[in-house]
Design an enzyme around this catalytic site. Structure first.
Site, PDB file in Angstrom:
ATOM      1  N   THR A 133       0.825  -1.209   0.000  1.00 17.58           N
ATOM      2  CA  THR A 133       0.000   0.000   0.000  1.00 17.58           C
ATOM      3  C   THR A 133       0.859   1.259   0.000  1.00 17.58           C
ATOM      4  OG1 THR A 133      -1.461   1.283   1.449  1.00 17.58           O
ATOM      5  CG2 THR A 133      -0.128  -0.364   2.513  1.00 17.58           C
ATOM      6  N   ASP A 134       0.278   2.368  -0.466  1.00 16.17           N
ATOM      7  CA  ASP A 134       0.982   3.658  -0.384  1.00 16.17           C
ATOM      8  C   ASP A 134       1.050   4.170   1.055  1.00 16.17           C
ATOM      9  OD1 ASP A 134      -1.711   4.344  -0.050  1.00 16.17           O
ATOM     10  OD2 ASP A 134      -1.739   5.881  -1.613  1.00 16.17           O
ATOM     11  N   GLU A 135       0.257   3.564   1.962  1.00 16.58           N
ATOM     12  CA  GLU A 135       0.203   4.099   3.334  1.00 16.58           C
ATOM     13  C   GLU A 135       1.528   3.928   4.072  1.00 16.58           C
ATOM     14  OE1 GLU A 135      -3.449   3.477   5.418  1.00 16.58           O
ATOM     15  OE2 GLU A 135      -4.562   3.131   3.576  1.00 16.58           O
ATOM     16  N   TYR A 159      -1.847  -0.474  11.046  1.00 14.16           N
ATOM     17  CA  TYR A 159      -1.967  -1.148   9.737  1.00 14.16           C
ATOM     18  C   TYR A 159      -0.765  -0.844   8.858  1.00 14.16           C
ATOM     19  CZ  TYR A 159      -3.275  -1.616   4.809  1.00 14.16           C
ATOM     20  OH  TYR A 159      -3.266  -1.911   3.465  1.00 14.16           O
ATOM     21  N   LYS A 163       2.257  -3.274   7.375  1.00 12.49           N
ATOM     22  CA  LYS A 163       2.542  -3.459   5.943  1.00 12.49           C
ATOM     23  C   LYS A 163       3.976  -3.033   5.629  1.00 12.49           C
ATOM     24  CE  LYS A 163       0.181  -4.607   3.029  1.00 12.49           C
ATOM     25  NZ  LYS A 163      -0.187  -5.955   2.477  1.00 12.49           N
TER      26      LYS A 163
HETATM   27  P1  NAD Z   1      -9.494  -7.426   2.329  1.00 11.86           P
HETATM   28  O1  NAD Z   1      -9.460  -7.132   3.803  1.00 11.86           O
HETATM   29  O2  NAD Z   1     -10.730  -7.148   1.554  1.00 11.86           O
HETATM   30  O3  NAD Z   1      -9.122  -8.949   2.066  1.00 11.86           O
HETATM   31  C1  NAD Z   1      -8.106  -9.616   2.748  1.00 11.86           C
HETATM   32  C2  NAD Z   1      -8.271 -11.106   2.496  1.00 11.86           C
HETATM   33  O4  NAD Z   1      -7.205 -11.791   3.183  1.00 11.86           O
HETATM   34  C3  NAD Z   1      -9.577 -11.685   3.028  1.00 11.86           C
HETATM   35  O5  NAD Z   1     -10.147 -12.545   2.072  1.00 11.86           O
HETATM   36  C4  NAD Z   1      -9.155 -12.448   4.279  1.00 11.86           C
HETATM   37  O6  NAD Z   1     -10.001 -13.564   4.562  1.00 11.86           O
HETATM   38  C5  NAD Z   1      -7.751 -12.890   3.894  1.00 11.86           C
HETATM   39  N1  NAD Z   1      -6.914 -13.151   5.077  1.00 11.86           N
HETATM   40  C6  NAD Z   1      -6.764 -12.367   6.174  1.00 11.86           C
HETATM   41  N2  NAD Z   1      -5.935 -12.950   7.048  1.00 11.86           N
HETATM   42  C7  NAD Z   1      -5.531 -14.117   6.480  1.00 11.86           C
HETATM   43  C8  NAD Z   1      -4.646 -15.158   6.888  1.00 11.86           C
HETATM   44  N3  NAD Z   1      -4.009 -15.104   8.072  1.00 11.86           N
HETATM   45  N4  NAD Z   1      -4.454 -16.205   6.067  1.00 11.86           N
HETATM   46  C9  NAD Z   1      -5.088 -16.268   4.863  1.00 11.86           C
HETATM   47  N5  NAD Z   1      -5.949 -15.309   4.435  1.00 11.86           N
HETATM   48  C10 NAD Z   1      -6.155 -14.246   5.234  1.00 11.86           C
HETATM   49  O7  NAD Z   1      -8.249  -6.621   1.737  1.00 11.86           O
HETATM   50  P2  NAD Z   1      -8.082  -5.911   0.313  1.00 11.86           P
HETATM   51  O8  NAD Z   1      -8.623  -4.542   0.396  1.00 11.86           O
HETATM   52  O9  NAD Z   1      -8.554  -6.827  -0.739  1.00 11.86           O
HETATM   53  O10 NAD Z   1      -6.488  -5.793   0.261  1.00 11.86           O
HETATM   54  C11 NAD Z   1      -5.700  -6.833  -0.298  1.00 11.86           C
HETATM   55  C12 NAD Z   1      -4.236  -6.434  -0.213  1.00 11.86           C
HETATM   56  O11 NAD Z   1      -4.022  -5.224  -0.917  1.00 11.86           O
HETATM   57  C13 NAD Z   1      -3.755  -6.198   1.215  1.00 11.86           C
HETATM   58  O12 NAD Z   1      -2.460  -6.703   1.345  1.00 11.86           O
HETATM   59  C14 NAD Z   1      -3.748  -4.679   1.341  1.00 11.86           C
HETATM   60  O13 NAD Z   1      -2.763  -4.250   2.271  1.00 11.86           O
HETATM   61  C15 NAD Z   1      -3.391  -4.275  -0.072  1.00 11.86           C
HETATM   62  N6  NAD Z   1      -3.906  -2.957  -0.504  1.00 11.86           N
HETATM   63  C16 NAD Z   1      -5.220  -2.622  -0.334  1.00 11.86           C
HETATM   64  C17 NAD Z   1      -5.681  -1.383  -0.794  1.00 11.86           C
HETATM   65  C18 NAD Z   1      -7.136  -0.997  -0.678  1.00 11.86           C
HETATM   66  O14 NAD Z   1      -7.494   0.125  -1.028  1.00 11.86           O
HETATM   67  N7  NAD Z   1      -8.037  -1.874  -0.242  1.00 11.86           N
HETATM   68  C19 NAD Z   1      -4.800  -0.492  -1.400  1.00 11.86           C
HETATM   69  C20 NAD Z   1      -3.453  -0.867  -1.553  1.00 11.86           C
HETATM   70  C21 NAD Z   1      -3.018  -2.106  -1.110  1.00 11.86           C
HETATM   71  P1  TYD Z   2     -10.685   3.921   4.293  1.00 13.83           P
HETATM   72  O1  TYD Z   2     -11.656   3.524   3.223  1.00 13.83           O
HETATM   73  O2  TYD Z   2     -10.802   3.302   5.642  1.00 13.83           O
HETATM   74  O3  TYD Z   2      -9.214   3.752   3.695  1.00 13.83           O
HETATM   75  P2  TYD Z   2      -7.783   4.251   4.282  1.00 13.83           P
HETATM   76  O4  TYD Z   2      -7.928   4.673   5.689  1.00 13.83           O
HETATM   77  O5  TYD Z   2      -6.982   2.998   4.153  1.00 13.83           O
HETATM   78  O6  TYD Z   2      -7.348   5.354   3.376  1.00 13.83           O
HETATM   79  O7  TYD Z   2     -10.810   5.496   4.483  1.00 13.83           O
HETATM   80  C1  TYD Z   2     -10.625   6.389   3.390  1.00 13.83           C
HETATM   81  C2  TYD Z   2     -10.726   7.781   3.945  1.00 13.83           C
HETATM   82  O8  TYD Z   2     -12.076   8.007   4.380  1.00 13.83           O
HETATM   83  C3  TYD Z   2      -9.839   8.015   5.155  1.00 13.83           C
HETATM   84  O9  TYD Z   2      -9.317   9.354   5.098  1.00 13.83           O
HETATM   85  C4  TYD Z   2     -10.789   7.879   6.340  1.00 13.83           C
HETATM   86  C5  TYD Z   2     -12.113   8.376   5.775  1.00 13.83           C
HETATM   87  N1  TYD Z   2     -13.342   7.749   6.354  1.00 13.83           N
HETATM   88  C6  TYD Z   2     -14.366   8.560   6.824  1.00 13.83           C
HETATM   89  O10 TYD Z   2     -14.298   9.815   6.768  1.00 13.83           O
HETATM   90  N2  TYD Z   2     -15.481   7.958   7.353  1.00 13.83           N
HETATM   91  C7  TYD Z   2     -15.593   6.600   7.454  1.00 13.83           C
HETATM   92  O11 TYD Z   2     -16.635   6.104   7.983  1.00 13.83           O
HETATM   93  C8  TYD Z   2     -14.538   5.775   6.943  1.00 13.83           C
HETATM   94  C9  TYD Z   2     -14.614   4.281   7.021  1.00 13.83           C
HETATM   95  C10 TYD Z   2     -13.418   6.405   6.400  1.00 13.83           C
END
Ligand code: NAD
Ligand code: TYD
Length: 356
Positions: A133-135, A159, A163
């Site tokens: 992630t960019d975070e 989080y 990561k």
């Molecule tokens: P998500 O929370 O929707 O899905 C995570 C999945 O991992 C789930 O299916 C969960 O059951 C599985 N999981 C969790 N713990 C596990 C374990 N111990 N063993 C096996 N499986 C396990 O997450 P997402 O949003 O799909 O993100 C996927 C990846 O992309 C993550 O690594 C996250 O850090 C990265 N990412 C997410 C975003 C975003 O905007 N959502 C952006 C950049 C990077």
């Molecule tokens: P989120 O979707 O949780 O992603 P991330 O924290 O990983 O960027 O949140 C996106 C942005 O929205 C973040 O600045 C937090 C804000 N946010 C709210 O303002 N209200 C909410 O209920 C949630 C879940 C997030």
């Protein structure tokens, strides 16, 4: 040829698996623990498809991971599995340390043992692609340049710290042991199968239920939004042509403040599913800010474009319209994920959060 995909029942992982098998006959083995965020319904379209194998298990289970590598001999591991929600990491960081750090370590060790025993072309072709992630880069000020791959790591939440730790492990396993790794650091995703604890799907499902739309603080925090299928195509590009040991930032060139995102979602709902009670924006409620809330993320995605020719296909306008429409068309999926555990989370996170 086979891919081992961890976390493939989650939001991005399931989009990746569906997308992959939509364009290729190369089989996929999905390993997923099915936590609250994992949902087999996301992969329902693959039921009975011989190209897909689902394994219910934990990435921290070394014996299981080793047996899957030995049995399926994948040419790559694509590692999505993680605890992924910042707010949950604030309430309970332990699961993040375990899955994101120990789980990645376990996968790296199993992959190293497997890869070390390979020979010739199989060893040459093997890749471990770590999805991050960019975070990990921390928070930008208003005039700061967007994150490049050489931006210092300054994670601020449990989080992002977990990561960042996993990214460092992946780097070290390449540097020390030569494991052929690739890392991607992507901005905020949105699209189908997004669990409604994150901003965009939470706003859609709350609005459809006539519930408050909780905006943290002043709503001026900025994220760089990317349609999930564009993230999937970026990962495919890195897997196909990324240079071993390199990291690639993936982003949508699309910075927007949270309040603007919520207003856009409201405008689309007013158009596509007007509420007789009045405009959706009436539900916007400012609530107490997230502790340690990062102010701005922005990705400089020039490296992946220059080296691999990748650019997003969707604009925010096309992607967000598709997303809102998807939630309108999948009320059954929304109802299914709104389980007792989901309601408990809403009570924990928003119950005691007074309107600001
Ligand atoms: P998500 O929370 O929707 O899905 C995570 C999945 O991992 C789930 O299916 C969960 O059951 C599985 N999981 C969790 N713990 C596990 C374990 N111990 N063993 C096996 N499986 C396990 O997450 P997402 O949003 O799909 O993100 C996927 C990846 O992309 C993550 O690594 C996250 O850090 C990265 N990412 C997410 C975003 C975003 O905007 N959502 C952006 C950049 C990077
Ligand atoms: P989120 O979707 O949780 O992603 P991330 O924290 O990983 O960027 O949140 C996106 C942005 O929205 C973040 O600045 C937090 C804000 N946010 C709210 O303002 N209200 C909410 O209920 C949630 C879940 C997030």
């Amino acid at each position: 040829m086979t891919l081992l995909v961890t976390g493939g029942a989650g939001f991005i992982g399931s989009n990746f698996v569906l997308d992959w098998l939509g364009q290729s006959d190369e089989p996929v083995v999905t390993l997923d623990a099915l936590t609250y965020a994992g949902n087999l319904a996301n992969l329902a379209g693959l039921r009975g498809d011989a190209r897909h194998t689902f394994v219910h298990g934990d990435i921290c289970d070394r014996a299981l991971v080793e047996s899957l590598l030995a049995q399926h001999r994948p040419r790559a591991v694509v590692h999505f599995a993680a605890e992924s929600h910042v707010d949950r990491s604030i309430h309970g960081p332990g699961a993040f340390m375990r899955t994101n750090i120990e789980g990645t370590y376990t996968l790296l060790e199993a992959a190293r043992a497997h890869w070390s025993a390979l020979g010739g072309a199989e060893r040459e072709a093997f890749r471990f692609l770590h999805v991050s992630t960019d975070e990990v880069y921390g928070s930008l000020g208003p005039g700061d340049a967007a994150f490049t791959e050489s931006h210092p790591y300054e994670p601020n939440s449990p989080y992002s710290a977990s990561k960042a730790a996993s990214d460092h492990l992946v780097r070290a396993w390449h540097h020390t042991y030569g494991l052929p790794v690739l890392t991607t650091n992507c901005s905020n995703n949105y699209g189908p199968f997004h669990f409604p604890e994150k901003l965009i799907p939470l706003m859609i499902v709350n609005a459809l239920a006539g519930k408050a739309l909780p905006v943290y603080g002043d709503g001026q925090q900025i994220r760089d939004w990317l349609y999930v299928r564009d993230h999937c195509s970026g990962i495919r590009a890195v897997l196909a042509g990324g240079r071993v040991g390199e990291t690639y930032n993936i982003g949508g060139w699309n910075e927007k403040a949270n309040l603007e995102i919520v207003r856009t979602v409201c405008a689309l709902l007013d158009e596509l599913r007007p509420d007789p009670q009045g405009p959706c924006a009436r539900l916007i409620t400012f609530v107490a800010d997230r502790p340690g809330h990062d102010r701005r993320y922005a990705i400089d995605a020039r490296k992946i474009e220059r080296e691999l020719g990748w650019r997003p296909a969707e604009t925010f306008e096309t992607g967000i319209r598709k997303t809102v429409q998807w939630y309108l068309d999948h009320a059954d999926w929304v109802a299914q994920v709104q389980s007792g555990a989901y309601r408990d989370w809403l009570a924990t996170q928003y119950g005691a959060r007074e309107a600001a």
